[in-house]
Design a protein around this motif. Structure first.
Motif, PDB file in Angstrom:
ATOM      1  N   PHE A 118      -0.337  -5.307  -3.617  1.00  0.00           N
ATOM      2  CA  PHE A 118      -0.075  -6.621  -3.047  1.00  0.00           C
ATOM      3  C   PHE A 118       1.121  -6.569  -2.104  1.00  0.00           C
ATOM      4  O   PHE A 118       1.101  -7.188  -1.034  1.00  0.00           O
ATOM      5  CB  PHE A 118       0.168  -7.614  -4.178  1.00  0.00           C
ATOM      6  CG  PHE A 118       0.052  -9.060  -3.756  1.00  0.00           C
ATOM      7  CD1 PHE A 118      -1.066  -9.520  -3.096  1.00  0.00           C
ATOM      8  CD2 PHE A 118       1.066  -9.958  -4.039  1.00  0.00           C
ATOM      9  CE1 PHE A 118      -1.186 -10.850  -2.705  1.00  0.00           C
ATOM     10  CE2 PHE A 118       0.966 -11.285  -3.657  1.00  0.00           C
ATOM     11  CZ  PHE A 118      -0.160 -11.727  -2.987  1.00  0.00           C
ATOM     12  N   ARG A 119       2.155  -5.820  -2.484  1.00  0.00           N
ATOM     13  CA  ARG A 119       3.334  -5.688  -1.607  1.00  0.00           C
ATOM     14  C   ARG A 119       2.973  -4.935  -0.328  1.00  0.00           C
ATOM     15  O   ARG A 119       3.504  -5.242   0.746  1.00  0.00           O
ATOM     16  CB  ARG A 119       4.460  -4.988  -2.371  1.00  0.00           C
ATOM     17  CG  ARG A 119       5.764  -4.893  -1.598  1.00  0.00           C
ATOM     18  CD  ARG A 119       6.890  -4.416  -2.473  1.00  0.00           C
ATOM     19  NE  ARG A 119       7.347  -5.466  -3.372  1.00  0.00           N
ATOM     20  CZ  ARG A 119       7.528  -5.307  -4.688  1.00  0.00           C
ATOM     21  NH1 ARG A 119       7.277  -4.138  -5.257  1.00  0.00           N
ATOM     22  NH2 ARG A 119       7.963  -6.308  -5.428  1.00  0.00           N
ATOM     23  N   TRP A 120       2.090  -3.969  -0.447  1.00  0.00           N
ATOM     24  CA  TRP A 120       1.656  -3.243   0.752  1.00  0.00           C
ATOM     25  C   TRP A 120       0.996  -4.183   1.755  1.00  0.00           C
ATOM     26  O   TRP A 120       1.176  -4.043   2.977  1.00  0.00           O
ATOM     27  CB  TRP A 120       0.668  -2.137   0.350  1.00  0.00           C
ATOM     28  CG  TRP A 120       0.036  -1.469   1.529  1.00  0.00           C
ATOM     29  CD1 TRP A 120       0.534  -0.431   2.263  1.00  0.00           C
ATOM     30  CD2 TRP A 120      -1.224  -1.816   2.128  1.00  0.00           C
ATOM     31  NE1 TRP A 120      -0.325  -0.109   3.308  1.00  0.00           N
ATOM     32  CE2 TRP A 120      -1.414  -0.950   3.228  1.00  0.00           C
ATOM     33  CE3 TRP A 120      -2.200  -2.772   1.850  1.00  0.00           C
ATOM     34  CZ2 TRP A 120      -2.541  -1.009   4.037  1.00  0.00           C
ATOM     35  CZ3 TRP A 120      -3.334  -2.841   2.651  1.00  0.00           C
ATOM     36  CH2 TRP A 120      -3.498  -1.969   3.730  1.00  0.00           C
ATOM     37  N   ASP A 125       4.497   1.605  -3.730  1.00  0.00           N
ATOM     38  CA  ASP A 125       5.012   2.615  -4.657  1.00  0.00           C
ATOM     39  C   ASP A 125       3.940   3.622  -5.056  1.00  0.00           C
ATOM     40  O   ASP A 125       4.245   4.759  -5.398  1.00  0.00           O
ATOM     41  CB  ASP A 125       5.568   1.945  -5.927  1.00  0.00           C
ATOM     42  CG  ASP A 125       6.862   1.201  -5.649  1.00  0.00           C
ATOM     43  OD1 ASP A 125       7.648   1.677  -4.807  1.00  0.00           O
ATOM     44  OD2 ASP A 125       7.090   0.142  -6.266  1.00  0.00           O
ATOM     45  N   VAL A 126       2.694   3.193  -5.064  1.00  0.00           N
ATOM     46  CA  VAL A 126       1.581   4.080  -5.400  1.00  0.00           C
ATOM     47  C   VAL A 126       0.482   3.913  -4.355  1.00  0.00           C
ATOM     48  O   VAL A 126       0.474   2.931  -3.589  1.00  0.00           O
ATOM     49  CB  VAL A 126       1.017   3.776  -6.810  1.00  0.00           C
ATOM     50  CG1 VAL A 126       2.043   4.086  -7.882  1.00  0.00           C
ATOM     51  CG2 VAL A 126       0.560   2.327  -6.928  1.00  0.00           C
ATOM     52  N   ASP A 127      -0.444   4.846  -4.319  1.00  0.00           N
ATOM     53  CA  ASP A 127      -1.512   4.829  -3.339  1.00  0.00           C
ATOM     54  C   ASP A 127      -2.357   3.563  -3.465  1.00  0.00           C
ATOM     55  O   ASP A 127      -2.746   3.171  -4.573  1.00  0.00           O
ATOM     56  CB  ASP A 127      -2.387   6.076  -3.518  1.00  0.00           C
ATOM     57  CG  ASP A 127      -3.464   6.171  -2.454  1.00  0.00           C
ATOM     58  OD1 ASP A 127      -3.116   6.369  -1.283  1.00  0.00           O
ATOM     59  OD2 ASP A 127      -4.649   6.015  -2.804  1.00  0.00           O
ATOM     60  N   VAL A 128      -2.643   2.932  -2.341  1.00  0.00           N
ATOM     61  CA  VAL A 128      -3.388   1.676  -2.344  1.00  0.00           C
ATOM     62  C   VAL A 128      -4.807   1.872  -2.864  1.00  0.00           C
ATOM     63  O   VAL A 128      -5.338   1.032  -3.606  1.00  0.00           O
ATOM     64  CB  VAL A 128      -3.420   1.064  -0.926  1.00  0.00           C
ATOM     65  CG1 VAL A 128      -4.272  -0.199  -0.906  1.00  0.00           C
ATOM     66  CG2 VAL A 128      -2.011   0.748  -0.450  1.00  0.00           C
ATOM     67  N   VAL A 129      -5.444   2.973  -2.502  1.00  0.00           N
ATOM     68  CA  VAL A 129      -6.806   3.251  -2.973  1.00  0.00           C
ATOM     69  C   VAL A 129      -6.823   3.368  -4.493  1.00  0.00           C
ATOM     70  O   VAL A 129      -7.738   2.869  -5.163  1.00  0.00           O
ATOM     71  CB  VAL A 129      -7.354   4.537  -2.321  1.00  0.00           C
ATOM     72  CG1 VAL A 129      -8.721   4.895  -2.910  1.00  0.00           C
ATOM     73  CG2 VAL A 129      -7.463   4.371  -0.810  1.00  0.00           C
ATOM     74  N   MET A 130      -5.804   4.027  -5.043  1.00  0.00           N
ATOM     75  CA  MET A 130      -5.698   4.148  -6.498  1.00  0.00           C
ATOM     76  C   MET A 130      -5.530   2.766  -7.132  1.00  0.00           C
ATOM     77  O   MET A 130      -6.116   2.477  -8.188  1.00  0.00           O
ATOM     78  CB  MET A 130      -4.509   5.038  -6.865  1.00  0.00           C
ATOM     79  CG  MET A 130      -4.274   5.170  -8.373  1.00  0.00           C
ATOM     80  SD  MET A 130      -5.644   5.927  -9.261  1.00  0.00           S
ATOM     81  CE  MET A 130      -5.494   7.627  -8.688  1.00  0.00           C
ATOM     82  N   VAL A 156       0.133  -2.931 -14.257  1.00  0.00           N
ATOM     83  CA  VAL A 156       0.625  -3.971 -13.351  1.00  0.00           C
ATOM     84  C   VAL A 156       1.330  -3.357 -12.143  1.00  0.00           C
ATOM     85  O   VAL A 156       1.393  -3.969 -11.075  1.00  0.00           O
ATOM     86  CB  VAL A 156       1.553  -4.940 -14.107  1.00  0.00           C
ATOM     87  CG1 VAL A 156       2.078  -6.032 -13.185  1.00  0.00           C
ATOM     88  CG2 VAL A 156       0.813  -5.567 -15.277  1.00  0.00           C
ATOM     89  N   VAL A 157       1.857  -2.147 -12.293  1.00  0.00           N
ATOM     90  CA  VAL A 157       2.496  -1.451 -11.175  1.00  0.00           C
ATOM     91  C   VAL A 157       1.535  -1.341  -9.996  1.00  0.00           C
ATOM     92  O   VAL A 157       1.908  -1.576  -8.834  1.00  0.00           O
ATOM     93  CB  VAL A 157       2.974  -0.046 -11.611  1.00  0.00           C
ATOM     94  CG1 VAL A 157       3.313   0.814 -10.392  1.00  0.00           C
ATOM     95  CG2 VAL A 157       4.195  -0.150 -12.509  1.00  0.00           C
TER      96      VAL A 157
END
Length: 253
Positions: free
Chosen positions: A211-213, A220-225, A204-205
């Motif tokens: 979504f926040r991006w 918090d983490v790479d969007v592509v990932m 879910v992270v």
């Protein structure tokens, strides 16, 4: 492709939603509004900004995702479970519709209802917290992808469940806790290093971060990932549904 069959299933499921507007729409919106009042106003006013974003605005993507996940799973699982419970699943299986057409009808309706609810919650948030959407096209894309993926997951739960209690086990004991621990109300960068690494095992992270991006351009983490993880889960769910209809697991006795 039997579009008449798909439309019949889709319209039936959508009609069920409009017959139960209080439970399907009003209750989730009211619950989320309470979150905005408590966290956005009462608590948010005493907290500093996160990544230069006011706390009330920062939690909006997490709250939308919390409602979206729960409603997607609930709508899809209940939709396919009721024919099993009533015994009409056999009429569906004997109808001239393939498993993919059944899937499109049920999952499409569940995803539509979830997206409508997500957009309604976003509109409601305007009454409590000012916010901006930096990438509106990506926001809609993430909203649709998440709704479809977790509606598909809910469809699997509905196929697996053999009583009403089991419909609630996974959402209540697994999905909701993972959402609360997935950065809905905070950034995982605020956690100690060891817990930041542990949080990366929470799927879910990636959903909430992407979504926040789309709202604020921070993640918090790479969007592509995040997109890769979501599509991977979607493919796993599709494969499982194909196997269920091929083998008759839980739907044929």
């Amino acid at each position: 492709m039997n579009f008449y069959g798909i439309r019949a299933i889709y319209r039936f499921e959508m009609a069920r939603t409009f017959r139960t507007l209080l439970e399907s729409v009003a209750a989730p919106v009211l619950t989320t509004s309470l979150y905005f009042i408590v966290f956005g106003k009462a608590i948010g006013g005493r907290m500093g900004d996160i990544d230069s974003i006011g706390y009330g605005a920062y939690i909006i993507p997490g709250l939308v995702m919390l409602s979206l996940l729960n409603e997607s799973i609930s709508n899809a699982s209940f939709g396919i479970y009721m024919p099993k419970w009533a015994g009409t699943i056999y009429e569906l299986l004997s109808a001239p519709v393939s498993w993919i057409e059944v899937l499109i009808g049920y999952v499409g309706a569940a995803a539509t209802k979830s997206v409508m609810l997500g957009l309604l919650i976003l509109a409601t948030a305007r009454f409590f917290v000012p916010y901006q959407i930096a990438h509106p096209a990506w926001m809609i894309g993430f909203l649709l992808l998440t709704a479809v993926t977790f509606s598909l997951f809910g469809f699997i739960i509905g196929l697996w469940a053999d009583n009403f209690q089991k419909l609630q086990v996974i959402p209540m004991l697994i999905v909701t806790p993972l959402t609360f621990l997935g950065g809905a109300f905070y950034s995982i960068s605020m956690l100690p290093p060891i817990w930041q690494k542990i949080s990366l095992f929470n799927p879910v992270v990636y959903l909430i971060s992407a979504f926040r991006w789309s709202f604020y351009g921070v993640a918090d983490v790479d969007v592509v990932m995040s997109i890769t993880m979501t599509f991977g889960f979607l493919i796993v769910c599709l494969t499982f549904v194909w196997w269920v209809f091929k083998s008759g697991y839980k739907i044929r006795r």
